[in-house]
Design an enzyme around this catalytic site. Structure first.
Site, PDB file in Angstrom:
ATOM      1  N   SER A   1      -7.067   4.315  -1.445  1.00  0.00           N
ATOM      2  CA  SER A   1      -7.007   2.920  -1.450  1.00  0.00           C
ATOM      3  C   SER A   1      -8.293   2.098  -1.784  1.00  0.00           C
ATOM      4  CB  SER A   1      -6.315   2.144  -0.245  1.00  0.00           C
ATOM      5  OG  SER A   1      -5.180   2.855   0.089  1.00  0.00           O
TER       6      SER A   1
ATOM      7  N   HIS B   1      -1.428  10.939  -0.741  1.00  0.00           N
ATOM      8  CA  HIS B   1      -1.179  10.165  -2.108  1.00  0.00           C
ATOM      9  C   HIS B   1      -0.999  10.953  -3.235  1.00  0.00           C
ATOM     10  CE1 HIS B   1      -4.201   6.919  -0.401  1.00  0.00           C
ATOM     11  NE2 HIS B   1      -3.255   7.115   0.516  1.00  0.00           N
TER      12      HIS B   1
ATOM     13  N   ASP C   1     -10.254  -2.611   6.396  1.00  0.00           N
ATOM     14  CA  ASP C   1      -9.696  -1.422   5.471  1.00  0.00           C
ATOM     15  C   ASP C   1      -9.987  -1.481   3.936  1.00  0.00           C
ATOM     16  OD1 ASP C   1      -8.564   1.193   5.251  1.00  0.00           O
ATOM     17  OD2 ASP C   1      -6.466   0.467   5.782  1.00  0.00           O
TER      18      ASP C   1
ATOM     19  N   ASP D   1       1.002  -1.272   0.152  1.00  0.00           N
ATOM     20  CA  ASP D   1       0.061  -0.098   0.156  1.00  0.00           C
ATOM     21  C   ASP D   1       0.869   1.258  -0.148  1.00  0.00           C
ATOM     22  OD1 ASP D   1      -1.870   2.141   0.607  1.00  0.00           O
ATOM     23  OD2 ASP D   1      -3.305   0.736   1.537  1.00  0.00           O
TER      24      ASP D   1
ATOM     25  N   THR E   1      -8.230  -1.990   1.150  1.00  0.00           N
ATOM     26  CA  THR E   1      -7.625  -2.964   0.241  1.00  0.00           C
ATOM     27  C   THR E   1      -8.105  -4.355   0.715  1.00  0.00           C
ATOM     28  OG1 THR E   1      -5.551  -1.831   0.134  1.00  0.00           O
ATOM     29  CG2 THR E   1      -5.444  -4.116  -0.486  1.00  0.00           C
TER      30      THR E   1
ATOM     31  N   ASP F   1      -1.304   0.117  -4.802  1.00  0.00           N
ATOM     32  CA  ASP F   1      -2.613   0.579  -5.102  1.00  0.00           C
ATOM     33  C   ASP F   1      -2.122   2.232  -5.570  1.00  0.00           C
ATOM     34  OD1 ASP F   1      -1.756   1.244  -2.712  1.00  0.00           O
ATOM     35  OD2 ASP F   1      -3.559   1.099  -1.588  1.00  0.00           O
ATOM     36  N   HIS F   2      -1.223   2.714  -5.035  1.00  0.00           N
ATOM     37  CA  HIS F   2      -0.652   3.991  -5.436  1.00  0.00           C
ATOM     38  C   HIS F   2       0.431   4.355  -4.727  1.00  0.00           C
ATOM     39  CE1 HIS F   2      -1.874   4.962  -1.313  1.00  0.00           C
ATOM     40  NE2 HIS F   2      -3.046   4.295  -1.533  1.00  0.00           N
TER      41      HIS F   2
ATOM     42  N   HIS G   1       2.252   8.316   5.000  1.00  0.00           N
ATOM     43  CA  HIS G   1       1.454   9.538   5.396  1.00  0.00           C
ATOM     44  C   HIS G   1       2.201  10.135   6.442  1.00  0.00           C
ATOM     45  CE1 HIS G   1      -2.032   9.060   3.067  1.00  0.00           C
ATOM     46  NE2 HIS G   1      -2.396   7.739   3.169  1.00  0.00           N
TER      47      HIS G   1
ATOM     48  N   GLU H   1      -1.839  -7.896   1.584  1.00  0.00           N
ATOM     49  CA  GLU H   1      -1.375  -6.259   1.899  1.00  0.00           C
ATOM     50  C   GLU H   1      -0.241  -6.004   2.705  1.00  0.00           C
ATOM     51  OE1 GLU H   1      -3.547  -1.949   2.119  1.00  0.00           O
ATOM     52  OE2 GLU H   1      -4.247  -3.671   3.337  1.00  0.00           O
TER      53      GLU H   1
ATOM     54  N   ASP I   1       2.223   2.491   3.450  1.00  0.00           N
ATOM     55  CA  ASP I   1       1.418   3.721   3.092  1.00  0.00           C
ATOM     56  C   ASP I   1       1.223   4.352   4.588  1.00  0.00           C
ATOM     57  OD1 ASP I   1      -0.456   5.222   1.627  1.00  0.00           O
ATOM     58  OD2 ASP I   1      -1.773   4.807   3.174  1.00  0.00           O
ATOM     59  N   LYS I   2       1.052   3.806   5.631  1.00  0.00           N
ATOM     60  CA  LYS I   2       0.403   4.471   6.901  1.00  0.00           C
ATOM     61  C   LYS I   2       1.717   5.345   7.364  1.00  0.00           C
ATOM     62  CE  LYS I   2      -3.032   1.877   7.335  1.00  0.00           C
ATOM     63  NZ  LYS I   2      -4.572   2.356   7.028  1.00  0.00           N
TER      64      LYS I   2
ATOM     65  N   ARG J   1     -15.707   3.527   2.448  1.00  0.00           N
ATOM     66  CA  ARG J   1     -14.874   2.621   3.268  1.00  0.00           C
ATOM     67  C   ARG J   1     -14.885   3.053   4.626  1.00  0.00           C
ATOM     68  NH1 ARG J   1      -8.851   4.912   1.766  1.00  0.00           N
ATOM     69  NH2 ARG J   1      -8.421   3.786   3.553  1.00  0.00           N
TER      70      ARG J   1
END
Lengths: 176, 610
Positions: free
Chosen positions: B103, B462, B154, B46, B156, B364-365, B326, B317, B322-323, B167
């Site tokens: 996501s 993102h 979550d 992620d 994904t 995903d990004h 951020h 995943e 990602d977390k 979501r």
């Protein structure tokens, strides 16, 4: 590309119970493939899972029996209490004010709901109200993610003058 | 091309050649042929953009090293854009793109093959439910698994197992503000028993879409969910009723023939590896790694697959990349990328041994605009002013009077120095790291000017850059170029036998069409190129022309009609083609000459679609 067509679910604003999906497989030109019959046609998703139908937003246990002293604010336990801290929570008779900082994530808050209970001078529960965090329209705030938010739960008009104490808890919290 | 992939490609080509149809909906048994794919392991980092991969490689394997994902053999890139609410699909008159996805939109793209709005989950942008690959696989009798280091509700993991307008409708309860979205449901909220406003936890616990469910997020589930899961035959290691999480010891003890397993190891997202490593006595240290979970998931799914004679589909995943991105936490971005790569190694090792597994690793990004800058340099965010030249028409005449110099206020100490650089919230300096290229004690260089790896972030959100995709196994040939994230629905579905079969590219092996005659030389042609393309996008097909003299004419036909004539040079030629939407059967032929015999290629079937 929209290769799968779910009969009975297209335009599904009012969904009827569908036992399963009829899967039509599109060819590259969008027409159904002659081979569709060999692909799965059994139930894939249902529009209802047979679960109890929610009748409203969630309650928090103990809200009716907490009985905080006049002028004070009580705290209600919720499912996400290990994910945040609150600061400066006060009640002025008109609204519950406070600040919440998420400690488990630094990404954007997607959902946050604070439930407040209100009590008369004798500690009797008289009603409740909620505050929902609204994420920015485009989904991303400018600048650094900010996990702290201020919340205000206003006393409903019909309870004005009767609410002498309050309680609060978090019923929902989702981070990106 | 990897040797094993070449073999598999030839086998698949033979299969296609026997059918004469491009989109061949083979029964699953056909996909289980000796050289075919039975299983797909789909791993997502992620927020893992190209820089996250490159930086993790440099940090842990050196500039000349490779992550496991980079060893898979086939590399491409994926476009990730989303659409606005109520948008049509690409090509529709009401198509309205959003260049930066979240996501949930990305997960819906690969799981259901549709573009949707950020925040949507398992529905298109007009709120129509879209079946997912995992649902299709489950319905077809394949074993299925869903693993994540995030909450299992979550975006994904939820993208494969649920359908919600938002979501954030994760549970344990229905909350109107988090579940309803009237602007995509005709202005009115849906009935509260509608699937699309049913909390994701309830959907996961009830629908049995995934046989193996491993991750975090126990707080999203309640006692009723546990009863439902157990009633559906799951081994439930974590108790939602008492909020008792499972641990890695319990996971390791799960027998391979468990069939269905539900184990959540934390109430929220799982814990970063650094904390577990530095706090071995804390309960969080008992959480398994994503590699541990992948190992067990494969073990259980393989056993179930062997018992049924069908394959399995596993999604994994690595969510904490990602977390931490951020948070602009470069140290943990790197470490979580490595932890994810350890899971990739598990999948890759299994696939090499199994021989019937397609492994796909992608994202995903991208998250946060991660960048590697040259040691000693600085970014615009650190500068008093950006570089002087912003006039591309005349670079000798700067439109600004001075160049950007580093601003001591905006940049003073490295942000991972453990001191002033780390605590000053207005410090934009890079994070610096040692790498294995700098010797065995490279971590001692972290946060110093001597670290060779200097990392910066653009934002805390993102970005819209394409993401890398790595793959191994038959079918990976379809992933060696630029694809859209929605293409993964058909590519993975094809490999699993739950979507129409996409033919693999033709092997470049030449075809000899005539026996040498006295005085004439035999020639041979081959044609290679992508078999899945976007309509009206120029794509180059390569011709190999053995023994064809320079200047020899090779004719390219599409569905029997001549579309191009190219000249051979040094035994090669290429043809740039723009193919309309639909199916194309390309073949090249050489007419021969007074000294050479004619030859032609096998047909290369190409699908052009969005």
């Amino acid at each position: 590309m929209k290769p799968l067509v779910a009969a009975g679910t297209a335009g599904a604003a009012s969904l009827a119970l569908v036992a399963g999906l009829w899967l039509a497989v599109s060819g590259s030109d969008g027409s159904p493939s002659a081979d569709a019959a060999s692909l799965p046609t059994g139930p894939v998703v249902n529009t209802s899972l047979g679960l109890p139908t929610p009748t409203g937003d969630p309650e928090l246990p103990g809200i009716r029996g907490l009985a905080p002293a006049s002028g004070t604010v009580g705290r209600l336990a919720g499912p996400f209490d290990d994910r945040f801290v609150t600061r400066g929570v006060t009640f002025d008779g008109r609204a519950l004010h406070g600040s919440l900082t998420v400690t488990s994530d630094v990404s954007e808050i997607l959902a946050l709901q604070v439930l407040a209970g209100f009590y008369d001078a004798d500690g009797r529960f008289v009603g409740q109200a909620r505050w929902d965090f609204r994420p920015p329209e485009e989904g991303h705030e400018e600048g650094h993610p900010d996990e702290s938010v201020d919340f205000v739960v206003e006393v409903p008009a019909k309870l004005r003058g009767r609410a002498a104490a309050a309680s609060y808890g978090v019923t929902n919290l989702v981070n990106e | 091309m990897h040797p094993r992939m070449r073999t598999a490609a030839l086998a698949a080509l033979a299969l296609v050649g026997a059918t004469s149809s491009t989109l061949v909906a083979t029964p699953h048994a056909s996909a289980n042929a000796d050289d075919g794919i039975k299983n797909v392991i789909y791993l997502l980092g992620d927020g893992m953009g190209r820089t996250q991969v490159s930086a993790a490689r440099q940090r842990y394997h050196g500039a000349d090293g490779e992550l496991s994902m980079e060893k898979l053999g086939t590399t491409g890139q994926v476009a990730t854009y989303a659409v606005q609410k109520n948008s049509g699909q690409p090509g529709a008159a009401d198509f309205s793109p959003n260049y930066v996805t979240d996501s949930s939109s990305a997960a819906t793209a690969w799981a259901s093959g549709v573009k949707t709005y950020n925040n949507a989950n398992g529905i298109d942008a007009k709120a129509t439910i879209t079946p997912t690959l995992m649902e299709l696989a489950h319905a077809a009798g394949l074993a299925t698994g869903n693993v994540s280091t995030a909450e299992i509700t979550d975006a994904t993991p939820a993208g494969q197992m649920s359908h919600t307008l938002q979501r954030a409708c994760q549970g344990p309860n229905y909350v109107e503000a988090s579940c309803q979205l009237p602007e995509v449901t005709g202005g009115s909220p849906l009935a509260t028993d509608d699937l699309r406003v049913t909390p994701i936890a309830d959907q996961i616990a009830t629908n049995q879409t995934a046989d193996v469910i491993l991750g975090g997020g126990l707080s999203r589930f309640d006692a009723a969910n546990k009863a439902t899961l157990e009633g559906n035959g799951y081994t439930v290691l974590s108790d939602p009723g008492t909020q008792t999480v499972a641990n890695k010891t319990q996971l390791a003890a799960v027998p391979a023939d468990a069939g269905k397993v539900f184990a959540l190891f934390s109430k929220g997202n799982m814990t970063i590896e650094k904390y577990k490593r530095e706090n071995p006595g804390e309960p969080e240290a008992q959480e398994p790694t994503v590699a541990d979970m992948t190992t067990k998931a494969i073990e259980v799914l393989k056993a179930k697959s062997d018992a049924s004679g069908k394959g399995f589909y596993l999604q994994v995943e690595g969510a904490l990349i990602d977390k931490r991105s951020h948070a602009n936490d470069a140290a943990q971005t790197l470490e979580e990328t490595k932890a994810f790569d350890d899971a990739v190694k598990v999948a890759y090792d299994f696939a090499k041994q199994d021989g019937h597994t397609l492994v796909i690793v992608t994202a995903d990004h991208e998250c946060a605009g991660f960048n590697i800058i040259e040691k000693g340099s600085f970014t615009n965010a650190e500068a008093a002013a950006p570089p002087a030249n912003n006039d591309g028409k005349n670079t000798s005449n700067p439109s600004r009077p001075s160049s950007g110099a580093k601003d001591a206020v905006r940049s003073h100490d490295f942000i991972n120095d453990g001191g002033a650089g780390q605590t000053d919230v207005k410090n934009f300096a890079p994070a610096t790291f040692g790498t294995v290229d700098q010797g065995p004690n490279y971590t001692s260089l972290d946060g110093t000017a001597n670290g060779a790896l200097w990392l910066t972030y653009l934002s805390g959100n993102h970005t819209g850059a394409d993401v890398p995709i790595f793959s191994y196994g038959a079918g990976s040939e379809l992933l060696d170029g630029e694809i859209d994230n929605t293409d993964l629905f058909d590519i993975v579905g094809s490999a699993l036998g739950v979507r129409p079969t996409i033919p693999l590219p033709a092997d470049p092996t030449v075809t000899v069409t005539a026996t040498p005659a006295p005085g004439k030389v035999a020639t041979a042609l081959g044609i290679t190129g992508p078999t899945l393309v976007k309509p009206l996008v120029t794509v180059t097909y390569r011709i190999t022309a053995s023994k064809v003299p320079n200047g020899g004419k090779v004719v390219i036909k599409d569905n029997g009609k001549v579309v191009k004539t190219v000249l051979v040079s040094a035994g090669r030629a290429s043809a740039a083609l723009r193919l309309a939407r639909g199916t194309h059967r390309l073949a090249a032929s050489y007419a021969g000459s007074s000294k050479t015999l004619p030859s032609s290629t096998p047909t290369l079937t190409v699908v052009a679609r969005r």
